[in-house]
Design a protein around this motif. Structure first.
Motif, short mmCIF file in Angstrom:
data_model
loop_
_atom_site.label_atom_id
_atom_site.label_comp_id
_atom_site.label_asym_id
_atom_site.label_seq_id
_atom_site.Cartn_x
_atom_site.Cartn_y
_atom_site.Cartn_z
N THR A 52 26.36 75.12 52.62
CA THR A 52 27.51 75.12 51.71
C THR A 52 27.06 74.87 50.27
N LEU A 53 26.13 73.94 50.09
CA LEU A 53 25.59 73.67 48.75
C LEU A 53 24.96 74.92 48.16
N PHE A 54 24.19 75.63 48.96
CA PHE A 54 23.57 76.88 48.49
C PHE A 54 24.65 77.90 48.12
N GLY A 55 25.66 78.05 48.98
CA GLY A 55 26.71 79.02 48.71
C GLY A 55 27.48 78.70 47.44
N ILE A 56 27.82 77.43 47.24
CA ILE A 56 28.55 77.03 46.03
C ILE A 56 27.72 77.31 44.79
N GLN A 57 26.46 76.87 44.80
CA GLN A 57 25.60 77.12 43.63
C GLN A 57 25.45 78.60 43.36
N HIS A 58 25.19 79.37 44.41
CA HIS A 58 24.87 80.78 44.23
C HIS A 58 26.08 81.58 43.75
N SER A 59 27.26 81.21 44.20
CA SER A 59 28.46 81.96 43.82
C SER A 59 29.08 81.45 42.52
N VAL A 60 29.22 80.14 42.39
CA VAL A 60 29.89 79.58 41.21
C VAL A 60 29.09 79.90 39.94
N LYS A 64 31.69 84.58 35.65
CA LYS A 64 31.70 84.72 34.19
C LYS A 64 32.08 83.42 33.49
N GLY A 65 33.09 82.70 34.01
CA GLY A 65 33.52 81.47 33.38
C GLY A 65 32.42 80.42 33.35
N PHE A 66 31.68 80.30 34.46
CA PHE A 66 30.59 79.32 34.50
C PHE A 66 29.48 79.72 33.54
N LYS A 67 29.18 81.02 33.48
CA LYS A 67 28.14 81.50 32.57
C LYS A 67 28.50 81.16 31.13
N THR A 68 29.75 81.35 30.78
CA THR A 68 30.19 81.04 29.41
C THR A 68 30.01 79.56 29.10
N ALA A 69 30.39 78.71 30.07
CA ALA A 69 30.23 77.26 29.88
C ALA A 69 28.75 76.87 29.81
N LEU A 70 27.93 77.50 30.65
CA LEU A 70 26.51 77.16 30.70
C LEU A 70 25.81 77.49 29.38
N THR A 71 26.20 78.59 28.75
CA THR A 71 25.53 79.00 27.51
C THR A 71 25.90 78.11 26.31
N ARG A 72 26.79 77.16 26.53
CA ARG A 72 27.03 76.14 25.50
C ARG A 72 25.96 75.06 25.56
N ILE A 73 25.23 75.04 26.68
CA ILE A 73 24.19 74.01 26.89
C ILE A 73 22.80 74.62 26.77
N VAL A 74 22.59 75.78 27.38
CA VAL A 74 21.27 76.44 27.31
C VAL A 74 21.41 77.72 26.50
N TYR A 83 19.93 80.08 36.29
CA TYR A 83 20.51 80.39 37.60
C TYR A 83 19.42 80.48 38.66
N CYS A 84 18.33 81.18 38.35
CA CYS A 84 17.22 81.33 39.31
C CYS A 84 16.57 79.99 39.62
N LEU A 85 16.41 79.16 38.59
CA LEU A 85 15.81 77.84 38.80
C LEU A 85 16.71 76.98 39.68
N ALA A 86 18.01 77.01 39.43
CA ALA A 86 18.95 76.23 40.25
C ALA A 86 18.91 76.72 41.70
N SER A 87 18.82 78.03 41.89
CA SER A 87 18.73 78.58 43.25
C SER A 87 17.47 78.09 43.95
N ALA A 88 16.36 78.06 43.22
CA ALA A 88 15.10 77.59 43.79
C ALA A 88 15.19 76.12 44.19
N ILE A 89 15.84 75.32 43.36
CA ILE A 89 15.98 73.89 43.65
C ILE A 89 16.84 73.67 44.90
N VAL A 90 17.95 74.41 45.00
CA VAL A 90 18.83 74.27 46.15
C VAL A 90 18.12 74.73 47.43
#
Length: 238
Positions: A52-60, A64-74, A83-90
């Motif tokens: 479930t953790l993998f599915g949530i990370q991979h889909s959320v 587009k909304g998450f990407k927009t929020a993420l680019t305020r930080i990175v 995204y790829c790094l987070a997938s590797a960690i999960v």
């Protein structure tokens, strides 16, 4: 560029480990039938949580909304790399905390049968790898974005293409994963739980991914859905 290369390397290692994890290579620290020991019920709860953790990370993180929020930080060019790094960690967490359930569901003892199933297993991962190159391997894993940023080159307008496997199914990467997940000459309850859980995630992920693709390509993608199967040729046309 160095950060993007590091994220790419992390995901590549996690992907390669997945092959060995599912194949049950004995020398690996953990694999689908080797890991933390617990009562089957507790093990199932742990494993469902990890999937479930993998599915949530991979889909959320792909929305587009998450990407927009993420680019305020990175920085925006590093969004896909993050995204790829987070997938590797999960995935690493899944490998580390996976609880095998060794009860055997089926066991193919015929040598030819086992070899055929292993061939399907490798073919599945081969389809995944080839499919990433059919679209844009470096774009998919975040390297093209930072390269364009470094050179000051604008991103290309997305163009809908249907190369090779994409003429047969709309999601050949998922097709390859499904083949690999279910191709086990010896299927244990733990492996079956993994296969079922990931299959459920894949079809949920496809639903949201196709919604985004219709938004991106409009009527062209809608026409594509009507003529090409989802993950099996001829099946799942919408």
């Amino acid at each position: 560029i160095l950060v993007a290369l590091g994220c790419y390397a992390a995901f590549f290692v996690a992907f390669v480990y997945l092959v060995g994890f599912l194949a049950g290579i004995p020398d690996l620290p953990t694999h689908i039938d080797k890991g933390m020991v617990a009562d089957p019920t507790i093990a199932a709860i742990w494993n469902i949580g990890l999937i479930t953790l993998f599915g949530i990370q991979h889909s959320v993180m792909a929305r587009k909304g998450f990407k927009t929020a993420l680019t305020r930080i990175v920085p925006q060019p590093l969004e896909r790399s993050t995204y790829c790094l987070a997938s590797a960690i999960v995935l690493a967490l899944l490998y580390l905390f996976w609880h095998p359930i060794p009860t055997v569901v089926w066991d193919i003892t015929n040598p030819l049968g086992r070899n055929l199933v292993w061939a399907l297993f490798l073919a599945g991962f081969g389809i995944v790898f080839i499919s990433t190159w059919l679209i844009n391997h470096f774009e998919l894993f975040g390297l093209a974005q930072v390269w364009r940023n470094w050179r000051g080159t604008p991103a290309h307008t997305p163009v809908m293409r249907m190369p090779f496997f994409y003429k047969l199914v709309r999601h050949p990467i998922y097709t390859g994963f499904l083949i690999a997940f279910w191709s086990a000459p010896t299927m244990t309850v733990g492996h079956l739980l993994f296969a079922v859980g990931m299959t459920v995630y894949i079809f949920i992920g496809i639903h949201y991914e196709e919604r985004d693709l219709v938004g991106l390509f409009g009527k062209d993608y809608e026409a594509y859905r009507k003529t090409v199967g989802k993950v099996i040729p001829g099946l799942g046309r919408a």
